[in-house]
Design a protein around this motif. Structure first.
Motif, mmCIF file in Angstrom:
data_model
loop_
_atom_site.group_PDB
_atom_site.id
_atom_site.type_symbol
_atom_site.label_atom_id
_atom_site.label_comp_id
_atom_site.label_asym_id
_atom_site.label_seq_id
_atom_site.Cartn_x
_atom_site.Cartn_y
_atom_site.Cartn_z
ATOM 1 N N VAL A 59 72.133 61.099 103.627
ATOM 2 C CA VAL A 59 73.028 59.890 104.248
ATOM 3 C C VAL A 59 73.273 59.040 102.886
ATOM 4 N N VAL A 60 72.321 58.836 101.808
ATOM 5 C CA VAL A 60 73.036 58.224 100.533
ATOM 6 C C VAL A 60 73.890 59.021 99.676
ATOM 7 N N LYS A 61 73.744 60.163 99.633
ATOM 8 C CA LYS A 61 74.768 60.893 99.145
ATOM 9 C C LYS A 61 76.277 60.719 99.745
ATOM 10 N N ARG A 62 76.160 60.789 101.142
ATOM 11 C CA ARG A 62 77.724 60.601 101.627
ATOM 12 C C ARG A 62 78.047 59.143 101.433
ATOM 13 N N LEU A 63 77.072 58.024 101.475
ATOM 14 C CA LEU A 63 77.460 56.656 101.298
ATOM 15 C C LEU A 63 77.827 56.230 99.897
ATOM 16 N N ILE A 64 77.102 56.913 98.838
ATOM 17 C CA ILE A 64 77.545 56.325 97.586
ATOM 18 C C ILE A 64 78.060 57.440 96.847
ATOM 19 N N GLY A 65 78.186 58.538 97.016
ATOM 20 C CA GLY A 65 78.517 59.630 96.345
ATOM 21 C C GLY A 65 77.365 60.465 95.487
ATOM 22 N N ARG A 66 77.704 61.910 95.240
ATOM 23 C CA ARG A 66 76.761 62.755 94.889
ATOM 24 C C ARG A 66 76.207 62.458 93.545
ATOM 25 N N GLU A 67 77.058 62.047 92.772
ATOM 26 C CA GLU A 67 76.810 61.719 91.030
ATOM 27 C C GLU A 67 75.878 60.755 90.993
ATOM 28 N N VAL A 68 75.564 59.779 91.876
ATOM 29 C CA VAL A 68 74.440 58.901 91.749
ATOM 30 C C VAL A 68 73.242 59.465 92.137
ATOM 31 N N CYS A 69 73.235 60.536 92.884
ATOM 32 C CA CYS A 69 71.917 61.188 93.256
ATOM 33 C C CYS A 69 71.548 62.241 92.239
ATOM 34 N N LYS A 70 72.511 62.216 91.139
ATOM 35 C CA LYS A 70 71.995 63.683 90.220
ATOM 36 C C LYS A 70 70.755 63.472 89.551
ATOM 37 N N ARG A 71 69.992 64.638 89.227
ATOM 38 C CA ARG A 71 68.860 64.399 88.520
ATOM 39 C C ARG A 71 68.826 65.132 87.388
ATOM 40 N N ILE A 72 68.183 64.965 86.290
ATOM 41 C CA ILE A 72 68.175 65.572 84.953
ATOM 42 C C ILE A 72 67.587 67.033 85.256
ATOM 43 N N SER A 73 68.213 67.811 84.568
ATOM 44 C CA SER A 73 67.864 69.360 84.668
ATOM 45 C C SER A 73 66.269 69.669 84.315
ATOM 46 N N VAL A 80 62.166 66.264 77.506
ATOM 47 C CA VAL A 80 61.580 64.847 77.716
ATOM 48 C C VAL A 80 59.935 64.805 77.371
ATOM 49 N N GLY A 81 59.669 65.784 78.137
ATOM 50 C CA GLY A 81 58.137 65.768 78.353
ATOM 51 C C GLY A 81 57.353 66.896 77.525
ATOM 52 N N ARG A 82 57.847 67.346 76.537
ATOM 53 C CA ARG A 82 57.233 68.338 75.450
ATOM 54 C C ARG A 82 55.867 68.055 75.070
ATOM 55 N N HIS A 83 55.746 66.811 74.601
ATOM 56 C CA HIS A 83 54.514 66.200 74.030
ATOM 57 C C HIS A 83 53.410 65.949 75.034
ATOM 58 N N THR A 84 53.727 65.683 76.343
ATOM 59 C CA THR A 84 52.948 65.286 77.530
ATOM 60 C C THR A 84 52.651 66.894 78.047
ATOM 61 N N PRO A 261 58.795 56.218 75.175
ATOM 62 C CA PRO A 261 60.190 56.449 74.805
ATOM 63 C C PRO A 261 61.255 55.209 74.766
ATOM 64 N N GLU A 262 62.149 55.383 73.589
ATOM 65 C CA GLU A 262 63.153 54.314 73.467
ATOM 66 C C GLU A 262 63.752 54.001 74.546
ATOM 67 N N LEU A 263 64.229 55.189 75.284
ATOM 68 C CA LEU A 263 65.156 55.091 76.451
ATOM 69 C C LEU A 263 64.610 55.592 77.598
ATOM 70 N N GLU A 264 64.893 55.118 78.914
ATOM 71 C CA GLU A 264 64.402 55.675 79.979
ATOM 72 C C GLU A 264 65.265 57.034 80.318
ATOM 73 N N ALA A 268 72.477 59.553 82.065
ATOM 74 C CA ALA A 268 73.284 58.689 81.007
ATOM 75 C C ALA A 268 72.561 58.917 79.773
ATOM 76 N N ASN A 269 71.278 58.531 79.721
ATOM 77 C CA ASN A 269 70.485 58.416 78.428
ATOM 78 C C ASN A 269 70.064 59.846 77.802
ATOM 79 N N VAL A 270 69.790 60.732 78.830
ATOM 80 C CA VAL A 270 69.390 61.909 78.234
ATOM 81 C C VAL A 270 70.608 62.940 77.928
ATOM 82 N N THR A 271 71.591 62.449 78.375
ATOM 83 C CA THR A 271 73.044 63.146 77.881
ATOM 84 C C THR A 271 73.332 62.820 76.684
ATOM 85 N N ARG A 272 73.407 61.329 76.630
ATOM 86 C CA ARG A 272 73.819 60.883 75.143
ATOM 87 C C ARG A 272 72.768 60.878 73.968
#
Length: 380
Positions: A59-73, A80-84, A261-264, A268-272
């Protein structure tokens, strides 16, 4: 005895990783073969709540678009978690491969020959954080001879979050447990009122180990001294929390430093700048407590490790993550006054000492009770 530990998924949360390490280490020191059963989130057909979550997500995907629901690969998650992940690989063993379904969890437990389950700790009995809440009440194993123990299981909050369906299922399942203990005082009442069982209040597993146990981990990884003297471990950043940190730093002339981490880890952050999203090592986090002269935190385990390392600390209540945990922990050690907010920083005596002799004596007594609970439960 071969024991299966059921805890929250092992990701990048320092407290979550260390409570699992501590519980497994303590069970191993008792002479048991303790396996961490890595139950991981993935939507499945035999966990009814997941189907509802899938529908909501669609429902969320339909209402606000699939892009918002993307997760990091998965590749990005590994970076991101290589040390942990390194800590998990090296120090939390034995453990199973990731388990994504109730069926696979049952099969894995049977294949390993699990003779007892220890459910705990962290917020394993909080539905919103659970891969499948009924799994944490051992719904997948019907063998009567298998021991079922809850050690420092946490609801996270002091009110009831379960649906009527969950309550009925879990109340029936917990009746088959050999022993039940919870991490918060409020959990004792929740167990009695909603699950119909008696529970004992015990320490978080991290408090069962000694300070020297954690210092050995730091030494093993050759962690260097941290820069700064005021360790700020903040999970949920906010302007009011920054005000608290600035007030503490000004009053004590201590230099703030962070081990996060400096950034969440957003898309957007993991891409940049993915390197700015990488979690520091678990042992670097531990070293931060060793080197700090004071700690400011909004984390439950930030409080716990301040106590373990005998560091003066101040905790900013984190209502979103559950206040019951903080209140219960602080009251156990008579440290309620260490809870502060932006409203009272002007009157806070930042130099006020903690009577560590009294706190350590209290911890020793509570540790004896907790270990007696574990030993008795496993030998009944």
């Amino acid at each position: 005895m071969k024991i299966g530990i059921l805890t929250q998924p092992l990701h990048n949360n320092y407290g979550g990783l260390l409570q699992c390490y501590a519980l497994q280490t303590m069970l191993q020191r008792m002479g048991h073969e303790a396996w961490v059963l890595q139950r991981i989130h993935r939507y499945e057909q035999n966990c009814w709540r997941s189907k509802a979550e899938i529908a909501l997500k669609n429902v969320v995907k339909r209402l606000i678009g699939r892009e918002v629901c993307k997760r990091i690969s998965e590749e990005q998650k590994q970076t991101v978690g290589r040390h942990t992940h390194y800590f998990t690989e090296k120090y939390i063993n034995p453990r199973t491969e990731p388990i994504y379904s109730t069926h696979r969890l049952k099969q894995m437990a049977y294949d390993l020959g699990i003779e007892a389950y220890v459910v705990g700790s962290d917020q394993v009995w909080r539905p919103m954080y659970s891969p499948c809440i009924t799994n944490y009440f051992i719904d997948f194993d019907c063998r009567s001879q298998v021991k079922r123990i809850a050690y420092a299981a946490s609801f996270g909050v002091d009110h009831w979050e379960y649906t009527h369906h969950d309550t009925e299922c879990c109340a029936a399942l917990v009746k088959h447990f050999d022993a039940v203990s919870v991490r918060e005082a409020s959990g004792v009442d929740l167990c009695k009122r909603y699950l119909g069982v008696k529970a004992q209040h015990v320490l978080d597993p991290t408090l069962l180990l000694d300070r020297a146990d954690y210092e050995r981990l730091v030494a093993n990884e050759h962690e260097t001294q941290r820069d700064g003297s005021l360790f700020c471990y903040i999970l949920d950043k906010a302007a009011n929390k920054q005000q608290v940190i600035e007030s503490a730093a000004k009053a004590t002339a201590l230099q703030p430093f962070y081990t996060m981490p400096e950034l969440e880890s957003t898309i957007a952050n993991v891409t940049r700048d993915i390197e700015a999203c990488v979690f520091p090592a678990v042992t670097a986090w531990l070293r931060s407590f060793m080197d700090a002269k004071m700690v400011v935190t909004d984390s439950f385990h930030g409080c716990v490790f301040s106590i373990i390392f005998n560091k003066p600390f101040w905790v900013i209540g984190n209502a979103g993550r559950g206040m019951a945990r903080f209140k219960s922990l602080l009251s156990q050690f008579g440290l309620e006054e260490r809870m502060i907010s932006v409203q009272n920083i002007a009157t806070t005596n930042w130099q006020k000492p903690i009577d560590w002799q009294r706190v350590n004596a209290r911890r020793d007594a509570l540790r004896v009770e907790a270990l007696q609970f574990l030993q008795k439960s496993l030998t009944l």
